[in-house]
Write a protein that holds these residues in place. Sequence first.
Motif, PDB file in Angstrom:
ATOM      1  N   VAL A 165      15.335   7.558  -0.543  1.00 49.13           N
ATOM      2  CA  VAL A 165      14.952   7.151  -1.882  1.00 49.13           C
ATOM      3  C   VAL A 165      14.424   5.740  -1.821  1.00 49.13           C
ATOM      4  O   VAL A 165      14.703   4.999  -0.896  1.00 49.13           O
ATOM      5  N   LEU A 166      13.692   5.366  -2.833  1.00 44.86           N
ATOM      6  CA  LEU A 166      13.136   4.029  -2.920  1.00 44.86           C
ATOM      7  C   LEU A 166      14.124   3.134  -3.632  1.00 44.86           C
ATOM      8  O   LEU A 166      14.622   3.466  -4.690  1.00 44.86           O
TER       9      LEU A 166
ATOM     10  N   ASP B 166       3.876  -7.025  -6.164  1.00 41.80           N
ATOM     11  CA  ASP B 166       4.843  -7.593  -5.216  1.00 41.80           C
ATOM     12  C   ASP B 166       6.079  -6.712  -5.130  1.00 41.80           C
ATOM     13  O   ASP B 166       6.652  -6.518  -4.051  1.00 41.80           O
ATOM     14  N   TYR B 167       6.503  -6.161  -6.262  1.00 40.44           N
ATOM     15  CA  TYR B 167       7.662  -5.257  -6.249  1.00 40.44           C
ATOM     16  C   TYR B 167       7.360  -3.993  -5.429  1.00 40.44           C
ATOM     17  O   TYR B 167       8.194  -3.544  -4.631  1.00 40.44           O
ATOM     18  N   LEU B 168       6.173  -3.427  -5.614  1.00 42.28           N
ATOM     19  CA  LEU B 168       5.811  -2.222  -4.859  1.00 42.28           C
ATOM     20  C   LEU B 168       5.759  -2.506  -3.360  1.00 42.28           C
ATOM     21  O   LEU B 168       6.249  -1.719  -2.546  1.00 42.28           O
ATOM     22  N   HIS B 169       5.162  -3.653  -2.987  1.00 41.98           N
ATOM     23  CA  HIS B 169       4.963  -3.981  -1.570  1.00 41.98           C
ATOM     24  C   HIS B 169       6.236  -4.484  -0.896  1.00 41.98           C
ATOM     25  O   HIS B 169       6.529  -4.119   0.248  1.00 41.98           O
TER      26      HIS B 169
ATOM     27  N   PRO C  78       7.954   0.354   1.613  1.00 41.43           N
ATOM     28  CA  PRO C  78       6.956  -0.186   0.689  1.00 41.43           C
ATOM     29  C   PRO C  78       6.026   0.900   0.145  1.00 41.43           C
ATOM     30  O   PRO C  78       5.869   1.966   0.735  1.00 41.43           O
ATOM     31  N   ILE C  79       5.416   0.598  -0.993  1.00 43.70           N
ATOM     32  CA  ILE C  79       4.495   1.529  -1.650  1.00 43.70           C
ATOM     33  C   ILE C  79       3.114   0.880  -1.763  1.00 43.70           C
ATOM     34  O   ILE C  79       3.000  -0.274  -2.164  1.00 43.70           O
ATOM     35  N   ILE C  80       2.073   1.627  -1.379  1.00 45.70           N
ATOM     36  CA  ILE C  80       0.691   1.187  -1.584  1.00 45.70           C
ATOM     37  C   ILE C  80       0.165   1.901  -2.824  1.00 45.70           C
ATOM     38  O   ILE C  80       0.225   3.129  -2.914  1.00 45.70           O
ATOM     39  N   HIS C  81      -0.370   1.149  -3.763  1.00 49.15           N
ATOM     40  CA  HIS C  81      -0.866   1.760  -4.999  1.00 49.15           C
ATOM     41  C   HIS C  81      -2.126   2.572  -4.740  1.00 49.15           C
ATOM     42  O   HIS C  81      -2.273   3.684  -5.250  1.00 49.15           O
ATOM     43  N   ARG C  82      -3.056   2.020  -3.992  1.00 54.52           N
ATOM     44  CA  ARG C  82      -4.292   2.674  -3.537  1.00 54.52           C
ATOM     45  C   ARG C  82      -5.374   2.827  -4.601  1.00 54.52           C
ATOM     46  O   ARG C  82      -6.483   3.269  -4.280  1.00 54.52           O
TER      47      ARG C  82
ATOM     48  N   THR D 144     -11.930   1.907   9.602  1.00 55.41           N
ATOM     49  CA  THR D 144     -10.725   2.404  10.291  1.00 55.41           C
ATOM     50  C   THR D 144     -10.135   3.666   9.683  1.00 55.41           C
ATOM     51  O   THR D 144      -9.412   4.399  10.359  1.00 55.41           O
ATOM     52  N   GLY D 145     -10.397   3.919   8.400  1.00 50.06           N
ATOM     53  CA  GLY D 145      -9.769   5.057   7.731  1.00 50.06           C
ATOM     54  C   GLY D 145      -8.322   4.806   7.375  1.00 50.06           C
ATOM     55  O   GLY D 145      -7.612   5.728   6.949  1.00 50.06           O
ATOM     56  N   ASN D 146      -7.865   3.557   7.544  1.00 44.44           N
ATOM     57  CA  ASN D 146      -6.468   3.208   7.257  1.00 44.44           C
ATOM     58  C   ASN D 146      -6.368   2.318   6.024  1.00 44.44           C
ATOM     59  O   ASN D 146      -7.223   1.474   5.781  1.00 44.44           O
ATOM     60  N   LEU D 147      -5.302   2.523   5.258  1.00 50.05           N
ATOM     61  CA  LEU D 147      -4.988   1.650   4.136  1.00 50.05           C
ATOM     62  C   LEU D 147      -3.639   0.994   4.386  1.00 50.05           C
ATOM     63  O   LEU D 147      -2.727   1.614   4.951  1.00 50.05           O
ATOM     64  N   ASN D 148      -3.504  -0.270   3.987  1.00 46.87           N
ATOM     65  CA  ASN D 148      -2.232  -0.957   4.113  1.00 46.87           C
ATOM     66  C   ASN D 148      -2.017  -1.834   2.886  1.00 46.87           C
ATOM     67  O   ASN D 148      -2.797  -1.781   1.930  1.00 46.87           O
ATOM     68  N   LYS D 149      -0.958  -2.645   2.912  1.00 46.81           N
ATOM     69  CA  LYS D 149      -0.657  -3.486   1.755  1.00 46.81           C
ATOM     70  C   LYS D 149      -1.799  -4.441   1.449  1.00 46.81           C
ATOM     71  O   LYS D 149      -2.068  -4.754   0.288  1.00 46.81           O
TER      72      LYS D 149
END
Length: 490
Positions: free
Chosen positions: A155-156, A291-294, A300-304, A356-361
């Motif tokens: 869980v988060l 900041d709370y998500l990251h 951590p959560i990425i909004h995207r 790169t096809g990658n997403l991060n914070k």
Amino acid sequence: MPKEYRWEGVTCNYSESIPRVTSLNMSSSKLTGQIVTSFSNLMTLEALDLSSNKLTGQIPESLAGLPNLKLLNLTGNNLQGSIPEALREKSTTGLTLILDGNPGLCQRGSCKSNAKKFIKPLVASVVSVAVLAIIVYISLMLYKNKRKHHSGKKVLASKKEGQLKSKNQGFSQAEVRSITNDFETEIGEGGFGKVYLGRLKDGTQVAVKLLSKSSQQGFNEFQSEAKLLSLIYHKNLVSLIGFCDDGDLRALIYEYMAKGNLRNLLSDKNPDILKWNERLQIASDAACGLDYLHNGCKPPIIHRDLKSSNILLSENMHAKIADFGLSKAFTNDTDTHISTRPAGTFGYLDPEFHRTGNLNKRSDVYSFGILLLELMTGQRAVTVTSDSTRHISDWVNPKLENGDIQAIVDPRLEGKFSSASAWKFLEIAMSCITPTAIQRPDISSVVIDLKQCLAMEASVESAESSSLISSTTLETSYSQSGSYSPPSAR
């Protein structure tokens, strides 16, 4: 410590063998008594926010001994006496000191005539290390018990998870139709479908988001948003009240945000122009939510899909991040990126994603930087005409190279802003949209910098209202102290 059970409002640096606290936000926490001198033991502290409490007594001079302190916000308390000379000196060399809203505080002069009132020793009454240790221990025990109830599921971490879950309700199709008066008032439309105004039985207004059959995002994203918002809570994230999955009707019920989305508020079709200090506060609110998500959620959560249309405003202009259908959580806290299919909105998407096809914070940080430029300029992220498509950064860069801040800031403000805070704000935005992700700041640093922007603007407004100093003099002092300098084009 430990890293997995972070508290909201506490930011730490984990790069050393022993984690160190770098930021404490205890604003509006109902604190009473005097400010404890123990804060001066946090030698890596960069920001301390004790605003909007009921603190009394004098400001401890020992706070001036914190070598890295950049922001001290004591607004809205009942502090008295004079400002320690050491803090006054530090405020001329990089410390942003915010003291408004303390009627008994002598911000000019030494208050010698009232000195006898303030000779009482400082009493530690905010929080002590022992109390913190006890609270952490109890929190760990509660968390372990909660994990047993969840049968080992991940869980988060959320400060108010249990409270929010108890509020989430399952609504029937008939109840949703009743709440919306059979979908009478449409208030918006997004990737899922249309959004309607509703009212619960107790009179609470809500927003009801329907999943249309022709939705571009689909049921998976719909489920993702419902699941995510049932596990997390923050004052700068839109709260989920309930859901409906009944027959062919699927809906999410949210708190109602009366002022709508930021994109519409910035539109030149909106007659109510956002003031500069309102734009700074909106940026700060949104940064705190991100900041709370990251850094507050584990993993951590990425909004995207961070953009101005996904920033909603309440009746009192309190900003919250919305639309979590595309959000993704890391598999664990050690992951650095997510390999994903295309997600996000043109104009806000991290340039590195195409390579790169990658997403991060830091991909979210890029989107946030574009959002800051929208707030500053009033322009859209992408402007499409019959013969061209222009990105907002391409519009800003030439003006930035000429050092023309007036040409960059939304002309509808008619020059009603501090150049110091505007340059600082632009510097933050440009640092967020650097093409290389590793060069972008962590959102926790952005939060601190935006608070400094707010402090600059508040200082100018306070000075103008009291006729003590001119805004020109104040901006010159910021320049001499190195608090800001025009950023370079990226």
